[in-house]
Design a protein around this motif. Sequence first.
Motif, short mmCIF file in Angstrom:
data_model
loop_
_atom_site.label_atom_id
_atom_site.label_comp_id
_atom_site.label_asym_id
_atom_site.label_seq_id
_atom_site.Cartn_x
_atom_site.Cartn_y
_atom_site.Cartn_z
N PRO A 82 8.76 0.94 4.28
CA PRO A 82 9.91 1.63 4.10
C PRO A 82 10.04 2.34 2.39
N GLY A 86 7.66 -2.41 -1.99
CA GLY A 86 8.09 -4.18 -1.12
C GLY A 86 7.27 -4.91 -1.17
N LEU A 87 6.06 -5.09 -2.45
CA LEU A 87 5.22 -5.68 -1.73
C LEU A 87 5.64 -6.99 -2.57
N TYR A 88 4.51 -7.85 -2.35
CA TYR A 88 5.11 -9.09 -3.15
C TYR A 88 3.82 -9.15 -4.43
N GLU A 89 4.47 -8.86 -5.58
CA GLU A 89 4.10 -8.58 -6.37
C GLU A 89 3.07 -9.65 -7.50
N ASN A 90 3.57 -10.84 -6.93
CA ASN A 90 2.56 -11.66 -7.77
C ASN A 90 1.26 -12.21 -7.14
N LEU A 91 0.69 -11.63 -5.42
CA LEU A 91 -0.19 -11.90 -4.84
C LEU A 91 -1.04 -10.52 -4.54
N THR A 92 -2.24 -10.81 -4.40
CA THR A 92 -2.95 -10.01 -4.30
C THR A 92 -2.96 -9.45 -2.89
N GLN A 95 -4.04 -11.33 -0.44
CA GLN A 95 -2.75 -11.99 0.34
C GLN A 95 -1.63 -11.72 0.88
N LYS A 98 -2.40 -11.04 4.06
CA LYS A 98 -3.18 -11.60 5.24
C LYS A 98 -1.42 -12.18 5.70
N PHE A 99 -1.43 -12.56 4.82
CA PHE A 99 0.84 -12.66 5.24
C PHE A 99 1.47 -11.95 6.83
N PHE A 100 1.01 -10.40 6.17
CA PHE A 100 1.79 -9.37 7.61
C PHE A 100 0.93 -9.71 8.52
N ARG A 147 -0.26 -2.43 4.91
CA ARG A 147 0.66 -3.85 5.66
C ARG A 147 1.05 -3.37 7.07
#
Lengths: 307, 377
Positions: A82, A86-92, A95, A98-100, A147
């Motif tokens: 996008p 829009g990344l999860y800023e608290n994660l590495t 991570q 891995k989530f995606f 991602r």
Amino acid sequence: MIETSELTRKFNSITAVENLTLSIREGEVFGLLGPNGAGKTTTVRILCCLIAPTSGSAFVDGIEIGTPEAGGEIRSRIGLLPENPGLYENLTPRQNLKFFAEINGVPASRIESRIKELLVMLDIWSEKDRQVATFSKGMKQKIAIARALVHDPKILFLDEPTSGLDPAAAKVVRDFIDELSRERRTVFINTHNLPEAERLCDRVGILKTKLVASGSPDELSSHLWRRRCMVRLESETSVDEKALLAVEGAYSVKVEGREIVMELDDPERRLPQIVSMLVGSGARISYAGEVKRSLEDAYLEYVGASV
Amino acid sequence: MKWYRSWAIVKKELWEFRRQKYILYSLLLPPIIFSVLLPSIYFIPLMSQVSHVDPSVVDQYESDPGLPTTNITVTKSEFESFLDNHSVNGVGFLDHALFDNVTAVGVRADDCIFESSYVRDYQANWSVLRDCTLMTGVIKNSLLINVTVRSSVVINCTGLNVSIWDSSIIRSEDLEVVSQNGGSMLDIISLLLDVYSFMIVLAPVITPTVIASYTFVGEKNNKSLEPLLATPASDSEILWGKILAILIPTILVTILSFVIFAIYTNIIFLQNLGYAPLPNDTWLFSMLILGPLICFLSITANIIVSSRMSDVRASQQVGSLVVLPVILIFIGGVSGAVSFGVPSMLLIGAILLAIDAGVFLLVKKSFQRENILVKWK
């Protein structure tokens, strides 16, 4: 790979996209250009099955959009970058990827190797365990690209992939898109960056709610203008404009100081003829060649014409 | 429905929670506030107000010159007849001992029978007491006939013609109480015990307010919802992932709060009143039924609130209004309008279940990709 027919999306009384008909081949890099509010993001969202069209039809990798099941299947075959990472800023980065990978159903045994492959390719493997919030915008964009690719999708939608990046970071992203193109992935790019589109895209479409024009960057220019050539003289010399205009395939001649600009058919054949005429008349030439119109010229012409 | 996708979301959310100090605080504070601070503030001062012994009654028995006093420890039934018509002090009675006309002070009696006796500072279990006066002690699982109970706790006993005096606590279904009188301090403590057991369900209301606001509004602000929505996960899989990610830590914290509350409260009660009141019905029902139901309601209500808010703090403030129904029930309990007996708890549970189902359907209807991208602020 992507086909749309009369695709329309309205938000209440506002029409965001109207009667969009497109056909994008497998392995093609397609750029959708247009001013803000032209409907580019809406088009991508429809094709990613995030929002439904008001009317018309669309097929992505042979699947017609419209049902939740089709939406799930299509989304498993695409990757989306996008406009905002829009990344999860608290994660590495690890991570995040891995989530995606997990949610996209990448086999557990393949996840770590795939993450490593992507992060190494994007040159951020050494930062894999650092919190994303501490990264620069360019680094975040790289992670967002990783991602979008983590589940190895056939089709990639990139919304403003180099927006807000410094030149070096933008180059990394452009090179990566080149790499994707070499891998024969289908890439759909939304962009304002016309030189970038010209460089990266096999074909472009200019959208202003409706599709104003589409084709290769050269085709867009040739639809608008004849080919132009320029001859630059070493010094100001009197030029017989009528004689030049009498050359077969010449449409116009404009002399400004030492520069002669002509609209010509088939410059490869005609330009040497013109050069010999000028030399024969005593002129000394420092440069002769075709002057290409940029995609930007064509874009402004199309968008301006459609206002 | 592919649960591995929901589980991936749960894991991701838990990774994020570990990095968010506000969420960690919201998970750590309920056990401290509800399980330790509240019992400390309310129970300990009240305990000091409980009148343990009515001196005049004790004196009446202890100064009876007609009874010889024995200071031996009696544990065998061979001594039964020997102790009849005696006053005993510091004695453990076991093995079906039978006593008649005994004054027993500071005794523990298991499987014993007392007739026409005065028993003070005692603990009795599985015993039969007939025509006795019981003073400042705890009696459990026993049969009481024509007994007067003063400043005592009667748990799970049966009996007829029982008189209750001096703010005793009665937790027995089949006890025919013919008269009840006395100070209300122990009654207040008993009521507070139920009310606070119920009040811990505030933990599963408050915690989701913080986490859900962060999870949804935070994702909106961070623009991370769109990449998530572009995955193959269905709307339901994403919704359940989010719900479970909040539900699991909240329920664990709630259970932890209840357990700490029970342990700490039991310690206070054992030290001051000689018995451990928990677990009881209210505690169990609140922890196992009401807690999860209220937690689920709080999560779903906060999802609705979060979908209409663009600021985490505003969302938390509005979302915290979910606490009001619990406070109302709490006030109802304190005022006596709501009972914390099993039937009324079942009714509250049934009502909550219906509300949960209704709110979940609303959330499910609104939690669709298009709504999230187009309509969520």
